[in-house]
Write an enzyme that holds these catalytic residues in place. Sequence first.
Site, PDB file in Angstrom:
ATOM      1  N   ASP A 247     -38.806  44.265  27.583  1.00  0.00           N
ATOM      2  CA  ASP A 247     -39.341  44.461  28.930  1.00  0.00           C
ATOM      3  C   ASP A 247     -39.607  43.086  29.550  1.00  0.00           C
ATOM      4  O   ASP A 247     -40.268  42.234  28.943  1.00  0.00           O
ATOM      5  CB  ASP A 247     -40.635  45.268  28.882  1.00  0.00           C
ATOM      6  N   HIS A 260     -36.016  40.968  46.144  1.00  0.00           N
ATOM      7  CA  HIS A 260     -35.290  41.802  45.188  1.00  0.00           C
ATOM      8  C   HIS A 260     -34.013  41.133  44.690  1.00  0.00           C
ATOM      9  O   HIS A 260     -33.535  41.447  43.587  1.00  0.00           O
ATOM     10  CB  HIS A 260     -34.960  43.150  45.821  1.00  0.00           C
ATOM     11  N   ASP A 264     -32.868  41.075  40.891  1.00  0.00           N
ATOM     12  CA  ASP A 264     -31.545  41.498  40.427  1.00  0.00           C
ATOM     13  C   ASP A 264     -30.879  40.400  39.596  1.00  0.00           C
ATOM     14  O   ASP A 264     -30.225  40.678  38.587  1.00  0.00           O
ATOM     15  CB  ASP A 264     -30.659  41.858  41.616  1.00  0.00           C
ATOM     16  N   GLU A 290     -36.933  47.391  34.583  1.00  0.00           N
ATOM     17  CA  GLU A 290     -36.770  46.102  33.925  1.00  0.00           C
ATOM     18  C   GLU A 290     -36.826  46.221  32.404  1.00  0.00           C
ATOM     19  O   GLU A 290     -37.022  45.232  31.703  1.00  0.00           O
ATOM     20  CB  GLU A 290     -37.853  45.124  34.393  1.00  0.00           C
TER      21      GLU A 290
END
Length: 382
Positions: A247, A260, A264, A290
């Site tokens: 994570d 964002h 990404d 994620e």
Amino acid sequence: MVLGLVTLTLIVISYLSSQRKRSPYAGWWRAALCLFFVGNAAFLLNGTSLQIWANPVGKALVVAGAFCVWAGARTLRDRRASPWLLLPGSLLSALAAVLNGPDSNVWSGGLVYLALTTLAITLAAIELWFARPARSRITKFLSVTAAVTAVYYLFRTATYAIEGPDGEVFRTFFGYAPAALMHLMLLVSVSSTMNTLSNKQLIRRLKERAERDHLTGLLNRGAFLDLAARHLVRPASDRGAALILADLDNFKAVNDEHGHSAGDAALRAFAVACTSSVRTTDLVGRYGGEEFILFLPGATQQRAEAIASEISSRLSAMEAPDGQPFPTVSYGVTSTGVEAPDLAFMINVADAALYSAKAQGRNRVVGADPVQAESDVDKITP
């Protein structure tokens, strides 16, 4: 003319049977048919005042068509096929014809023309033999057909070099009429199987899209769980396996502070770090958001933990597009115990270890002892 009419018929059938989404292979084969048709049509001008340009152009187009067959075969192996592949052979064939008196010699540049055609068909036969799926009877049949045509052209080229176009053996076995029969065999064989190959290629690509995460290119959650579960029920699973849950730390802050696009980029970078650190037989998937998941057949607990550390090292060495470092990563690692548990059990154990890694301050690898986990599941399940 017979060859031209058959080629034209195959072109019409190809367009009438076309689908909204065609595979690259079908497009290349259609281009080959068109080039063969126009090239052979140019040869009809032999013996006229237009022969001086029609003959070199015809040879160049037929050679380009042969290399189109090769380009189409390359796409069946998911290899790059660029229109630039057609230029060297066709230009060389045209140049050889122009320099050899095309106004009075219908076989001007004939040796180069035959040799290049042989080369293109041979390359196509090789590509088709190794096309995916490896056991496809269709591709094997096409490969053999192309190989037979290539061998014929090899003997045609050799005979031309030895005795010339006026030799008895060449005229009897390798002249226009026998060669036209070989062309017809190749054209009809490939055209009759084009739709089947195209559909198989499209189905395979659609399946890959359905199983892959569009952003990272990794397996999506459903595909990963299905493949990992299948492995655990195989006899080979007796060798054990390890599972990693990963994570990205404080990922929401990355999106909030940098947008964002930065998030990404971090996800894609982590995917690259994962695939660079594992074997081709290992499974890597995007579990959600994620969070990522890795399944390592035959790996021990220690090996899995070492791989997790290697992934973080690779990620930290990468440079983000905006110059900011990528986020750190927390890992939960487990492996199969004495009695191999099911996949859901392993995920629960790894998830508990991941929760522990987060609680301990993030950016670390926490392993869950499989034997202890099997004896006391409730204590490690968050």
